[in-house]
Design a protein around this motif. Sequence first.
Motif, PDB file in Angstrom:
ATOM      1  N   LEU A  46       0.845  -1.178   0.000  1.00 38.93           N
ATOM      2  CA  LEU A  46       0.000   0.000   0.000  1.00 38.93           C
ATOM      3  C   LEU A  46       0.888   1.238   0.000  1.00 38.93           C
ATOM      4  O   LEU A  46       1.802   1.347   0.816  1.00 38.93           O
ATOM      5  N   VAL A  47       0.614   2.165  -0.893  1.00 39.49           N
ATOM      6  CA  VAL A  47       1.365   3.419  -0.958  1.00 39.49           C
ATOM      7  C   VAL A  47       0.644   4.520  -0.191  1.00 39.49           C
ATOM      8  O   VAL A  47       1.232   5.210   0.636  1.00 39.49           O
ATOM      9  N   VAL A  48      -0.626   4.666  -0.487  1.00 42.30           N
ATOM     10  CA  VAL A  48      -1.402   5.730   0.133  1.00 42.30           C
ATOM     11  C   VAL A  48      -2.878   5.410  -0.018  1.00 42.30           C
ATOM     12  O   VAL A  48      -3.289   4.777  -0.995  1.00 42.30           O
ATOM     13  N   GLU A  49      -3.664   5.841   0.967  1.00 41.72           N
ATOM     14  CA  GLU A  49      -5.101   5.724   0.897  1.00 41.72           C
ATOM     15  C   GLU A  49      -5.713   7.048   1.316  1.00 41.72           C
ATOM     16  O   GLU A  49      -5.115   7.802   2.083  1.00 41.72           O
ATOM     17  N   ILE A  50      -6.923   7.309   0.807  1.00 37.51           N
ATOM     18  CA  ILE A  50      -7.610   8.547   1.166  1.00 37.51           C
ATOM     19  C   ILE A  50      -9.084   8.230   1.382  1.00 37.51           C
ATOM     20  O   ILE A  50      -9.720   7.554   0.554  1.00 37.51           O
ATOM     21  N   THR A  51      -9.609   8.694   2.487  1.00 37.63           N
ATOM     22  CA  THR A  51     -11.013   8.463   2.806  1.00 37.63           C
ATOM     23  C   THR A  51     -11.903   9.431   2.027  1.00 37.63           C
ATOM     24  O   THR A  51     -11.416  10.388   1.409  1.00 37.63           O
ATOM     25  N   SER A  52     -13.184   9.205   2.082  1.00 36.63           N
ATOM     26  CA  SER A  52     -14.122  10.082   1.378  1.00 36.63           C
ATOM     27  C   SER A  52     -14.127  11.488   1.972  1.00 36.63           C
ATOM     28  O   SER A  52     -14.490  12.448   1.283  1.00 36.63           O
ATOM     29  N   SER A  53     -13.697  11.614   3.213  1.00 33.75           N
ATOM     30  CA  SER A  53     -13.634  12.934   3.841  1.00 33.75           C
ATOM     31  C   SER A  53     -12.295  13.613   3.598  1.00 33.75           C
ATOM     32  O   SER A  53     -12.093  14.747   4.026  1.00 33.75           O
ATOM     33  N   ALA A  56      -5.794  11.352   4.417  1.00 36.56           N
ATOM     34  CA  ALA A  56      -4.851  10.526   3.671  1.00 36.56           C
ATOM     35  C   ALA A  56      -3.797   9.920   4.589  1.00 36.56           C
ATOM     36  O   ALA A  56      -3.362  10.550   5.557  1.00 36.56           O
ATOM     37  N   ASN A  57      -3.394   8.710   4.278  1.00 32.04           N
ATOM     38  CA  ASN A  57      -2.337   8.031   5.004  1.00 32.04           C
ATOM     39  C   ASN A  57      -1.313   7.520   4.007  1.00 32.04           C
ATOM     40  O   ASN A  57      -1.662   6.789   3.073  1.00 32.04           O
ATOM     41  N   TYR A  58      -0.072   7.891   4.213  1.00 25.55           N
ATOM     42  CA  TYR A  58       1.018   7.536   3.311  1.00 25.55           C
ATOM     43  C   TYR A  58       2.001   6.596   4.004  1.00 25.55           C
ATOM     44  O   TYR A  58       2.190   6.664   5.217  1.00 25.55           O
ATOM     45  N   ILE A  59       2.649   5.779   3.220  1.00 28.27           N
ATOM     46  CA  ILE A  59       3.753   5.014   3.785  1.00 28.27           C
ATOM     47  C   ILE A  59       4.953   5.959   3.903  1.00 28.27           C
ATOM     48  O   ILE A  59       5.077   6.935   3.154  1.00 28.27           O
ATOM     49  N   ASP A  60       5.845   5.652   4.838  1.00 22.89           N
ATOM     50  CA  ASP A  60       6.961   6.557   5.123  1.00 22.89           C
ATOM     51  C   ASP A  60       7.837   6.883   3.911  1.00 22.89           C
ATOM     52  O   ASP A  60       8.246   8.038   3.742  1.00 22.89           O
ATOM     53  N   PRO A  61       8.153   5.918   3.052  1.00 23.34           N
ATOM     54  CA  PRO A  61       9.064   6.231   1.936  1.00 23.34           C
ATOM     55  C   PRO A  61       8.555   7.297   0.964  1.00 23.34           C
ATOM     56  O   PRO A  61       9.354   7.867   0.212  1.00 23.34           O
TER      57      PRO A  61
END
Length: 121
Positions: A46-53, A56-61
């Motif tokens: 997983l690289v990044v995810e974003i919720t409908s609101s 966003a959550n990113y991996i550290d690299p």
Amino acid sequence: VQLQASGGGLVQPGESLRLSCAASGSGFRINTMGWYRQAPGKQRELVVEITSSGTANYIDPVKGRFIISRDNAKNTVWLQMTFLKPEDTADYYCYADYMTDGEAIVTGRSWGRGTLVTVSS
């Protein structure tokens, strides 16, 4: 729910690319969207995810180099990748977690086809 991803290509280290992913279909609502990547010989991550609101959550690299954004009205997500490194080379896959409308609610995850990002001098 069908996803169409685009934007991959060959770039040199330090350059930028922008990936896009659009969901099509009807009778559903998109929740979380995001991107995975799979480098040759490695597991998909997983690289990044974003919720409908918009959270966003990113991996550290990729923190500080990649930015994800989305347009809920268009069911589209973009991934702006900057200061690309050779280790970013991978097939990038977008996904969307959805929930159908109506009385019989069905949840699931759809995947787009991979788009290849190659970072090389």
